[in-house]
Design an enzyme around this catalytic site. Structure first.
Site, PDB file in Angstrom:
ATOM      1  N   ASP A 202      18.973  26.970  93.997  1.00 45.31           N
ATOM      2  CA  ASP A 202      18.732  28.577  92.569  1.00 45.31           C
ATOM      3  C   ASP A 202      19.327  29.553  93.385  1.00 45.31           C
ATOM      4  O   ASP A 202      19.630  30.075  92.752  1.00 45.31           O
ATOM      5  CB  ASP A 202      17.605  28.333  91.584  1.00 45.31           C
ATOM      6  CG  ASP A 202      17.371  27.142  90.580  1.00 45.31           C
ATOM      7  OD1 ASP A 202      18.247  26.714  90.356  1.00 45.31           O
ATOM      8  OD2 ASP A 202      15.380  27.056  90.614  1.00 45.31           O
TER       9      ASP A 202
ATOM     10  N   ARG B 154      30.201  17.547  72.393  1.00 42.95           N
ATOM     11  CA  ARG B 154      29.331  16.924  73.192  1.00 42.95           C
ATOM     12  C   ARG B 154      28.440  18.400  74.792  1.00 42.95           C
ATOM     13  O   ARG B 154      28.692  18.950  74.754  1.00 42.95           O
ATOM     14  CB  ARG B 154      30.016  16.262  74.334  1.00 42.95           C
ATOM     15  CG  ARG B 154      30.672  14.859  72.572  1.00 42.95           C
ATOM     16  CD  ARG B 154      29.682  14.195  72.624  1.00 42.95           C
ATOM     17  NE  ARG B 154      30.611  13.061  71.378  1.00 42.95           N
ATOM     18  CZ  ARG B 154      30.875  13.346  70.187  1.00 42.95           C
ATOM     19  NH1 ARG B 154      31.277  14.110  69.408  1.00 42.95           N
ATOM     20  NH2 ARG B 154      31.491  11.816  69.615  1.00 42.95           N
TER      21      ARG B 154
END
Ligand code: F6P
Length: 356
Positions: A135, A274
């Site tokens: 992160d 999608r």
């Protein structure tokens, strides 16, 4: 000298490379050093689950993902809560440390891990830590190990989506890891050429997102790619109280923000959507060369802190230099993307939308 070592929290690609860096430096500089590897993070320290490592354990692991001593999440907020048998976790960790006669505990971990590392340091243990996370949100360091490897994987996911999105003329959402911060999404989104990038730090307006897609369609571009952080949030949701947001999420039929966003875009544009979620692949596989170098430097620097007995510090990188940062400065803070930064302004200037 007896040194304890543990890896805690979510794993990432360069943990082994970092441990190798620490170990090689210690073996190279001390005649008599014994490294104790605690199994599955703080759990091993609590329950006395460990083994004595050998120099050969650190050989051949530079390129190996995961962690050879295992990891687990031990939430900081529960550290002061006794376990199911009434055991005081902090006292148990201190007891193991003292019983083994450790000189220092080397901790490799992210934000939660650093809160506990700081707690143990304040409780009198000698602690040195290394900043791990895909992160890149640890305060006090410009970069964490694992981040660059994850950027490569998330970018590759977006690259692969590009060709299929273009062929079918579809709108694709690629959901990138990061619940609280958007560094990974920002870097992978820019590197992968995403058209819209949604980050937790910049709550989006769904109408602006839709307009961005429609503008591309009007320009004759048949496909659009959105890089969306796990923790991306709409302006509407960001305005809710914590309680209301939790209730909303509990009732939501969507498994994640990307599916909710996808349904809204489909309804408003009529375009085929999608969703692709690379998920934990972003934490897997071999560390990239950048991370191998970074981890080796961090590992060496952490060992040097031990040699100099400069405890209570994390090693970090600031402006290209390896530095030491006091644990109490690191603990409890998050390094977030600044929506006002020049980085965001530069990317906005390209016409890439952050949904605002
Ligand atoms: O902190 C690293 C991280 O991979 C985050 O990006 C992600 O949100 C989280 O861990 C996933 O946690 P877990 O592996 O426990 O599902």
């Amino acid at each position: 000298m007896k040194i304890g070592m543990l890896t805690s929290g979510g794993d990432c690609q360069s943990l082994n490379a970092s441990m190798r860096g620490v170990a090689k430096t210690l073996y190279n500089n001390l005649k008599d050093v014994e490294i104790i590897g605690f199994h599955e993070g703080y759990k091993g320290l609590m329950y006395g689950d460990y083994h004595t490592m050998k120099s050969k354990d650190f050989s051949g692991i530079l390129t190996e993902g995961g962690t050879i001593i295992g990891t687990s999440r031990q939430p900081f907020k529960l550290m002061r809560t006794p376990d199911e048998n009434g055991m005081d976790k902090v006292e148990a960790m201190k007891k193991t440390y003292k019983k083994l006669g450790l000189e220092c505990l080397v901790v490799l971990g992210g934000n939660g891990t650093h809160k506990t590392a700081n707690l143990l340091s304040k409780e009198g243990l000698n602690v040195v830590s290394l900043p791990k996370t895909i992160d890149n949100d640890i305060w006090g360091t410009d970069i964490t190990f694992g981040f660059q490897s994850a950027v490569n994987i998330a970018t590759n996911a977006i690259d692969c989506i590009h060709t299929t999105a273009a062929s079918h003329g579809r709108v694709f959402i690629v959901e990138v890891m990061g619940h609280k911060v958007g560094w990974l999404t920002l870097h992978a989104g820019v590197a992968g050429g995403a058209d819209i990038i949604l980050l937790p730090e910049i709550p989006y307006d769904i109408d602006v997102v839709v307009k961005g897609i429609q503008k591309r369609t009007e320009e004759g571009k048949k496909f659009s790619i959105l890089a969306v952080a796990e923790g991306a949030i709409s302006k509407k949701d960001a305005a809710l109280s914590k309680k209301k947001l939790k209730e909303k999420r509990a009732k939501s039929p969507y498994p994640s923000i990307s599916y909710e966003l996808g349904a809204q875009i489909e309804e408003k544009t009529g375009q085929e959507i999608r969703v692709t979620i690379p998920g934990h692949t972003q934490r897997g596989g071999s560390p990239c060369p950048y991370d191998r170098v970074l981890s080796t430097r961090f590992g060496s620097a952490a060992a040097q802190l031990i040699l100099k007995k400069e405890y209570g510090n994390m090693v970090g990188m600031q402006n290209g230099e390896i530095v030491k940062v006091p644990l109490e400065e690191v603990a409890g803070k998050l390094k977030m993307v600044d929506p006002e930064s020049s980085f965001i302004e530069e990317i906005k200037a390209l016409g890439i939308s952050f949904g605002v």
